[in-house]
Scaffold this motif. Structure first.
Motif, PDB file in Angstrom:
ATOM      1  N   TRP A 138       0.820  -1.211   0.000  1.00 55.05           N
ATOM      2  CA  TRP A 138       0.000   0.000   0.000  1.00 55.05           C
ATOM      3  C   TRP A 138       0.854   1.261   0.000  1.00 55.05           C
ATOM      4  O   TRP A 138       0.589   2.209  -0.741  1.00 55.05           O
ATOM      5  CB  TRP A 138      -0.931   0.003   1.216  1.00 55.05           C
ATOM      6  CG  TRP A 138      -1.874   1.172   1.217  1.00 55.05           C
ATOM      7  CD1 TRP A 138      -3.071   1.260   0.584  1.00 55.05           C
ATOM      8  CD2 TRP A 138      -1.674   2.425   1.871  1.00 55.05           C
ATOM      9  NE1 TRP A 138      -3.641   2.488   0.798  1.00 55.05           N
ATOM     10  CE2 TRP A 138      -2.800   3.231   1.593  1.00 55.05           C
ATOM     11  CE3 TRP A 138      -0.663   2.959   2.669  1.00 55.05           C
ATOM     12  CZ2 TRP A 138      -2.944   4.524   2.080  1.00 55.05           C
ATOM     13  CZ3 TRP A 138      -0.799   4.255   3.155  1.00 55.05           C
ATOM     14  CH2 TRP A 138      -1.930   5.025   2.858  1.00 55.05           C
ATOM     15  N   ASP A 141      -7.816  -3.556  -0.974  1.00 56.86           N
ATOM     16  CA  ASP A 141      -6.871  -3.132   0.062  1.00 56.86           C
ATOM     17  C   ASP A 141      -6.334  -1.727  -0.175  1.00 56.86           C
ATOM     18  O   ASP A 141      -5.192  -1.416   0.175  1.00 56.86           O
ATOM     19  CB  ASP A 141      -5.710  -4.124   0.183  1.00 56.86           C
ATOM     20  CG  ASP A 141      -6.072  -5.310   1.069  1.00 56.86           C
ATOM     21  OD1 ASP A 141      -7.202  -5.324   1.593  1.00 56.86           O
ATOM     22  OD2 ASP A 141      -5.238  -6.212   1.235  1.00 56.86           O
ATOM     23  N   ARG A 180      -8.283  -1.867   6.549  1.00 58.75           N
ATOM     24  CA  ARG A 180      -7.978  -3.178   7.123  1.00 58.75           C
ATOM     25  C   ARG A 180      -9.215  -3.970   7.554  1.00 58.75           C
ATOM     26  O   ARG A 180      -9.270  -5.180   7.357  1.00 58.75           O
ATOM     27  CB  ARG A 180      -7.020  -3.018   8.305  1.00 58.75           C
ATOM     28  CG  ARG A 180      -5.571  -2.861   7.863  1.00 58.75           C
ATOM     29  CD  ARG A 180      -4.647  -2.678   9.049  1.00 58.75           C
ATOM     30  NE  ARG A 180      -3.258  -2.591   8.626  1.00 58.75           N
ATOM     31  CZ  ARG A 180      -2.266  -2.259   9.440  1.00 58.75           C
ATOM     32  NH1 ARG A 180      -2.520  -1.989  10.705  1.00 58.75           N
ATOM     33  NH2 ARG A 180      -1.033  -2.202   8.988  1.00 58.75           N
ATOM     34  N   ARG A 192      -4.317   3.495   6.539  1.00 53.17           N
ATOM     35  CA  ARG A 192      -4.270   2.050   6.335  1.00 53.17           C
ATOM     36  C   ARG A 192      -5.262   1.324   7.239  1.00 53.17           C
ATOM     37  O   ARG A 192      -5.803   0.282   6.877  1.00 53.17           O
ATOM     38  CB  ARG A 192      -2.854   1.532   6.587  1.00 53.17           C
ATOM     39  CG  ARG A 192      -1.841   2.045   5.579  1.00 53.17           C
ATOM     40  CD  ARG A 192      -0.470   1.469   5.828  1.00 53.17           C
ATOM     41  NE  ARG A 192      -0.436   0.039   5.548  1.00 53.17           N
ATOM     42  CZ  ARG A 192       0.643  -0.718   5.717  1.00 53.17           C
ATOM     43  NH1 ARG A 192       1.761  -0.174   6.179  1.00 53.17           N
ATOM     44  NH2 ARG A 192       0.610  -2.001   5.437  1.00 53.17           N
ATOM     45  N   ARG A 225      -3.280   3.995  -3.823  1.00 52.21           N
ATOM     46  CA  ARG A 225      -3.591   3.974  -2.393  1.00 52.21           C
ATOM     47  C   ARG A 225      -5.077   4.180  -2.123  1.00 52.21           C
ATOM     48  O   ARG A 225      -5.591   3.746  -1.091  1.00 52.21           O
ATOM     49  CB  ARG A 225      -2.810   5.075  -1.669  1.00 52.21           C
ATOM     50  CG  ARG A 225      -1.311   4.849  -1.618  1.00 52.21           C
ATOM     51  CD  ARG A 225      -0.634   6.003  -0.887  1.00 52.21           C
ATOM     52  NE  ARG A 225       0.824   5.887  -0.933  1.00 52.21           N
ATOM     53  CZ  ARG A 225       1.653   6.816  -0.496  1.00 52.21           C
ATOM     54  NH1 ARG A 225       1.163   7.948   0.033  1.00 52.21           N
ATOM     55  NH2 ARG A 225       2.952   6.641  -0.573  1.00 52.21           N
ATOM     56  N   LYS A 241      -0.492   8.227   6.918  1.00 55.27           N
ATOM     57  CA  LYS A 241      -0.488   6.911   6.272  1.00 55.27           C
ATOM     58  C   LYS A 241      -0.936   5.791   7.204  1.00 55.27           C
ATOM     59  O   LYS A 241      -1.687   4.897   6.804  1.00 55.27           O
ATOM     60  CB  LYS A 241       0.905   6.610   5.710  1.00 55.27           C
ATOM     61  CG  LYS A 241       1.346   7.543   4.591  1.00 55.27           C
ATOM     62  CD  LYS A 241       2.705   7.136   4.059  1.00 55.27           C
ATOM     63  CE  LYS A 241       3.164   8.043   2.928  1.00 55.27           C
ATOM     64  NZ  LYS A 241       3.369   9.445   3.384  1.00 55.27           N
TER      65      LYS A 241
END
Length: 437
Positions: free
Chosen positions: A292, A375, A430, A426, A354, A422
């Motif tokens: 990612w 993802d 998840r 993320r 991303r 970041k």
């Protein structure tokens, strides 16, 4: 019949508090929903074993009471005496009959599947599948299962589903499905777009094959068109007695259509999309190609902008010599892509940014599940519609909301925030791993 209780749904038609006793049909449909969603999640794949679709004349059903209604049930003996003669059955996995290919069947559609669902010819019959032994499990149902109760609540509040209600759903239905003793009977009412009806029925056949003896007897009408049509404000007070229990792939807060997993879980051959089980494996490999943090730091969208004004507005957010909105927008020309062998539409090779944008088309879009499974942090432009699974998704926890009335600035803000945070960004994608299985 006495006037049924008025049904006034709230924003998501979620029922709280006590409910009237369930009618046989609402109970049967709930059980059917429960089993089919499990079937979607664990077996959305091409059939490799035999499934049955008896070909029969369903006109006789029109003159009989519904298999399961609020006031009538048809008694079916557990062991008929004398045993009935063997019924003709169609095997999805049997060899295609030695006939010239029907020119009406698109070249990329399995003629065996097409014949199995439409022809009067039959392959060799096979023995009845034996019911699986009952098992117990301590696992809990996914959160979106509760919406089965919500979607069926209007009919529960009205006292159950009657034959008149079911027949009223016929006006816009593409097919009628009857499940009786573990067999699927289909009456085609109107042509569906492409092969949506074929693959929806195919999904039901897989369900019956995977869970023999566990799918309850039921009857339903299915509309394969995108837009929900059963408006809640038209079925209040005495009008609830004619409220049609119509199944389709999406709904919204103003309608009562019963939401069902869409056909593409079992494949969409017209645009070269595999069944969900195979797509999941491809996406898993695709996600491993680029971490990612190493992906392009922009928001990606690829699709057909011509189907909706909001998508045409999204195209204006693309990068230009005058403005950088942190978006990379690509138009998908399916006619050109089909001629090129679908080399540029491989879903597993679109997990390179991303951020990925989900935006509805003319209604909800099947692209939603593929985007969520990539993802990447998903940016969702304020939706109007929901499918069977999306109602459990929460903003910030599962996706980043994008304002529909200010798309470009909202996308730029989301990407700027994610690139500056970041680790937090993320975390937003998840939890989606729990929704893929």
């Amino acid at each position: 019949m006495a006037a049924a209780a008025t049904v006034i749904p709230d924003g998501r038609r979620w029922c709280k508090g006590a409910s009237p006793a369930s009618s046989p049909v609402t109970t049967a449909i709930f059980l059917f929903f429960f089993v089919i969603v499990v079937g979607v999640l664990v077996s959305a794949r091409w059939i490799t074993t035999t499934s049955h679709l008896p070909i029969t004349n369903l006109d006789e059903w029109r003159t009989k009471p519904a298999i399961l209604t609020a006031t009538h049930t048809t008694s079916i003996p557990a062991t008929p005496t004398p045993p009935p003669p063997p019924r003709p059955a169609y095997s999805i996995s049997c060899s295609a009959p030695p006939l010239a290919r029907d020119p009406a069947v698109p070249s990329n559609i399995s003629q065996t599947l097409y014949l199995a669902l439409s022809s009067n010819k039959t392959c060799a019959s096979v023995p009845e599948p034996q019911p699986l032994p009952s098992t117990t499990t301590n696992s809990s149902c996914p959160g979106y299962f509760r919406f089965i109760h919500e979607d069926l609540h209007p009919w529960r509040a009205a006292g159950g589903i009657t034959r008149a209600m079911l027949d009223s759903a016929r006006a816009t239905a593409n097919f009628r499905l009857v499940v009786l003793r573990g067999r699927a009977y289909v009456e085609r009412i109107a042509p569906a777009f492409q092969t949506r009806d074929l693959f929806t029925i195919w999904g039901v056949l897989q369900l019956l094959r995977r869970y023999p003896g566990r799918v309850p007897d039921l009857e339903l009408m299915f509309d394969c068109v995108d837009w929900p049509v059963v408006r809640a404000d038209q079925y209040q007070g005495e009008n609830t007695t004619f409220m049609p229990p119509l199944f389709r792939y999406c709904g919204d807060n103003e309608t009562l259509d019963v939401v069902f997993p869409d056909w593409s879980f079992w494949g969409w051959p017209e645009i070269n999309i595999k069944p969900w089980d195979a797509v999941q494996k491809d996406l898993y490999i695709g996600n491993k190609r680029v971490k990612w943090v190493d992906r392009e730091p922009y928001a990606y969208w690829k699709g057909n902008p011509d189907v909706a004004a909001k998508r045409q507005e999204l195209v204006k957010c693309n990068v230009s010599s005058k403005q950088e909105w942190n978006a990379r927008i690509y138009k998908q020309d399916w006619i050109k892509e089909s001629k090129a062998g679908y080399k540029q539409s491989d879903l597993s090779r679109q997990c390179t940014h991303r951020y990925k944008i989900y935006i509805e088309g003319s209604a909800w879009s099947v692209s939603e599940k593929y985007i969520l499974a990539c993802d990447s942090m998903t940016l969702v432009v304020t939706p109007k519609y929901y499918d069977f699974f999306s109602r459990v998704l929460m903003p910030i926890q599962h996706y980043w909301p994008v304002r529909d009335d200010n798309k470009c600035s909202s996308i730029k803000h989301a990407v700027d925030w994610g690139n500056s945070n970041k680790q937090k960004a993320r975390v937003i994608f998840r939890p989606l791993s729990a929704l893929r299985n």
